[in-house]
Design a protein around this motif. Sequence first.
Motif, mmCIF file in Angstrom:
data_model
loop_
_atom_site.group_PDB
_atom_site.id
_atom_site.type_symbol
_atom_site.label_atom_id
_atom_site.label_comp_id
_atom_site.label_asym_id
_atom_site.label_seq_id
_atom_site.Cartn_x
_atom_site.Cartn_y
_atom_site.Cartn_z
ATOM 1 N N PHE A 114 0.841 -1.186 0.000
ATOM 2 C CA PHE A 114 0.000 0.000 0.000
ATOM 3 C C PHE A 114 0.880 1.241 0.000
ATOM 4 O O PHE A 114 1.675 1.443 0.917
ATOM 5 N N VAL A 115 0.751 2.062 -1.028
ATOM 6 C CA VAL A 115 1.460 3.331 -1.121
ATOM 7 C C VAL A 115 0.457 4.403 -0.732
ATOM 8 O O VAL A 115 -0.629 4.474 -1.308
ATOM 9 N N ALA A 116 0.807 5.227 0.264
ATOM 10 C CA ALA A 116 -0.197 6.097 0.858
ATOM 11 C C ALA A 116 0.273 7.524 1.083
ATOM 12 O O ALA A 116 1.448 7.852 0.943
ATOM 13 N N LEU A 157 -5.293 0.090 10.131
ATOM 14 C CA LEU A 157 -5.802 -0.504 8.896
ATOM 15 C C LEU A 157 -4.777 -1.424 8.233
ATOM 16 O O LEU A 157 -5.150 -2.450 7.658
ATOM 17 N N LEU A 158 -3.497 -1.088 8.321
ATOM 18 C CA LEU A 158 -2.470 -1.993 7.786
ATOM 19 C C LEU A 158 -2.502 -3.331 8.513
ATOM 20 O O LEU A 158 -2.454 -4.393 7.888
ATOM 21 N N MET A 159 -2.607 -3.283 9.832
ATOM 22 C CA MET A 159 -2.668 -4.518 10.610
ATOM 23 C C MET A 159 -3.928 -5.312 10.263
ATOM 24 O O MET A 159 -3.881 -6.536 10.120
ATOM 25 N N ALA A 160 -5.040 -4.610 10.090
ATOM 26 C CA ALA A 160 -6.295 -5.292 9.743
ATOM 27 C C ALA A 160 -6.204 -5.979 8.388
ATOM 28 O O ALA A 160 -6.680 -7.106 8.223
ATOM 29 N N ARG A 161 -5.592 -5.325 7.395
ATOM 30 C CA ARG A 161 -5.452 -5.944 6.069
ATOM 31 C C ARG A 161 -4.624 -7.209 6.155
ATOM 32 O O ARG A 161 -4.910 -8.202 5.487
ATOM 33 N N GLY A 165 3.391 -1.183 4.066
ATOM 34 C CA GLY A 165 2.740 0.121 3.989
ATOM 35 C C GLY A 165 3.785 1.203 3.804
ATOM 36 O O GLY A 165 4.696 1.338 4.624
ATOM 37 N N LEU A 166 3.672 1.954 2.713
ATOM 38 C CA LEU A 166 4.623 3.013 2.391
ATOM 39 C C LEU A 166 3.897 4.350 2.471
ATOM 40 O O LEU A 166 2.948 4.596 1.731
ATOM 41 N N ASN A 167 4.329 5.215 3.365
ATOM 42 C CA ASN A 167 3.658 6.495 3.566
ATOM 43 C C ASN A 167 4.650 7.650 3.451
ATOM 44 O O ASN A 167 5.807 7.511 3.839
ATOM 45 N N HIS A 210 2.827 15.012 7.222
ATOM 46 C CA HIS A 210 2.790 13.562 7.041
ATOM 47 C C HIS A 210 4.016 12.973 7.740
ATOM 48 O O HIS A 210 5.141 13.356 7.456
ATOM 49 N N SER A 211 3.770 12.028 8.655
ATOM 50 C CA SER A 211 4.838 11.507 9.507
ATOM 51 C C SER A 211 5.522 10.256 8.979
ATOM 52 O O SER A 211 6.435 9.735 9.603
ATOM 53 N N GLY A 212 5.067 9.757 7.842
ATOM 54 C CA GLY A 212 5.683 8.544 7.291
ATOM 55 C C GLY A 212 5.240 7.314 8.037
ATOM 56 O O GLY A 212 4.128 6.859 7.902
ATOM 57 N N GLU A 213 6.140 6.773 8.829
ATOM 58 C CA GLU A 213 5.880 5.568 9.612
ATOM 59 C C GLU A 213 5.533 4.364 8.736
ATOM 60 O O GLU A 213 4.665 3.555 9.061
#
Length: 108
Positions: free
Chosen positions: A12-14, A27-31, A41-43, A54-57
Amino acid sequence: DTWTPDFDVQIFVANWPERRAHAWKTLLMARAIENLSYVVGLNRIGNDGNFIFHSGESAFIDFKGEVMKSAVFSTEEVITTRLSYQLLMEYRQSFPAGLDADSFYIAH
């Protein structure tokens, strides 16, 4: 029989703002949990054109929804980890969540 999704890793690129970081991570954990798959997950980080921070993480999540590795808050960095196909398949066999799913067809 073992139910297996059509994928082993979801990416997921976000563009989730820091003020919604809890939702992003949840939501990443739920997916990962619902699909019995790894999740990447890429933020983004930094301020956008509307001064929204935007904090990334960015993170790697395993098939049980546990964070394997994550980027440091508001830090531009490359993170890597190893994903184990064997552990994924062993978990899917021990927890065949999809076997109780109903088969269906959507006509169009």
